[in-house]
Design an enzyme around this catalytic site. Structure first.
Site, short mmCIF file in Angstrom:
data_model
loop_
_atom_site.label_atom_id
_atom_site.label_comp_id
_atom_site.label_asym_id
_atom_site.label_seq_id
_atom_site.Cartn_x
_atom_site.Cartn_y
_atom_site.Cartn_z
N ASP A 9 0.85 -1.18 0.00
CA ASP A 9 0.00 0.00 0.00
C ASP A 9 0.89 1.24 0.00
O ASP A 9 2.04 1.19 0.45
CB ASP A 9 -0.87 -0.07 1.27
N ASP A 11 -0.11 5.00 0.81
CA ASP A 11 -0.30 5.93 1.93
C ASP A 11 -0.32 5.13 3.23
O ASP A 11 -1.24 4.38 3.49
CB ASP A 11 -1.60 6.73 1.76
MG LIG Z 1 -2.89 3.12 3.52
#
Ligand SMILES: [Mg+2]
Length: 192
Positions: A9, A11
């Protein structure tokens, strides 16, 4: 055995969205109901802002062009990603777009090339539904539990203050940069 495929992922594990948000809001003088960035209990830091007008202004800041370009890299992420690649893993960045931000997609690609090396932008997969992407592991600070049933990957939670015990992710395996890679994807014969 083929190389493990790890979906990371963006962010949270790579880009420090919440730290940047906290610092920019502090500069603007916005009021939070927590006293430190590490006290975040809500998935979205905006939910810790107490004044509705400041909350709207903070959302506008995140939705504006320039936000994603300016995010700092999470400590340990560059070394960690390159360690995965050196271990022979296939690393793909798997992120949900923020539809409200008109330059989010291009900005995320440019940011990856800038901080993780030329060509790394081609490792970016932008999808609203990560269950459609194949992999051995999804390392994510807030994966949607509804993805789990049909996903090929195993969710591993990237540790953050809001996703610990008592949260909807508290019972899942977790990992962070600096821990041995074998604890993220155990290799045959090598117990984590
Ligand atoms: Mg995230």
């Amino acid at each position: 055995m083929s190389a493990p495929v790890v979906l990371v992922d963006m962010d949270g594990p790579l880009a420090d969205f919440d730290l940047h948000f906290w610092l920019r809001c502090q500069e603007a003088g916005y009021g939070f109901d927590v006293g430190h960035v590490n006290d975040q209990r809500h998935r979205y830091f905006t939910d810790h802002l107490t004044d509705p007008a400041e909350k709207r202004a903070a959302r506008a800041m995140v939705d504006a062009p320039g936000w994603f370009e300016s995010l700092p890299v999470v400590a340990g992420a560059v070394d960690g990603v390159h360690a995965m690649i050196a271990a022979g893993w296939e690393v793909w960045v798997c992120t949900k777009p923020l539809e409200a931000n008109p330059t989010c997609r291009d900005a995320k690609a440019a940011w990856l090339a800038e901080h993780f090396g030329k060509g790394f932008d081609r490792r970016l997969i932008i999808t609203p539904d990560k269950s459609l992407v194949r992999g051995d592991v999804l390392l994510d600070d807030a994966p949607k539990p509804e993805w789990f049933a049909r996903a090929s990957w195993r969710p591993v939670i990237f540790d953050a203050p809001f996703n610990r015990d008592g949260s909807e992710w508290g019972h899942l395996d977790r990992w962070t940069w600096g821990q041995p890679l074998a604890q993220l994807i155990p290799t045959e014969g090598a117990k984590p």
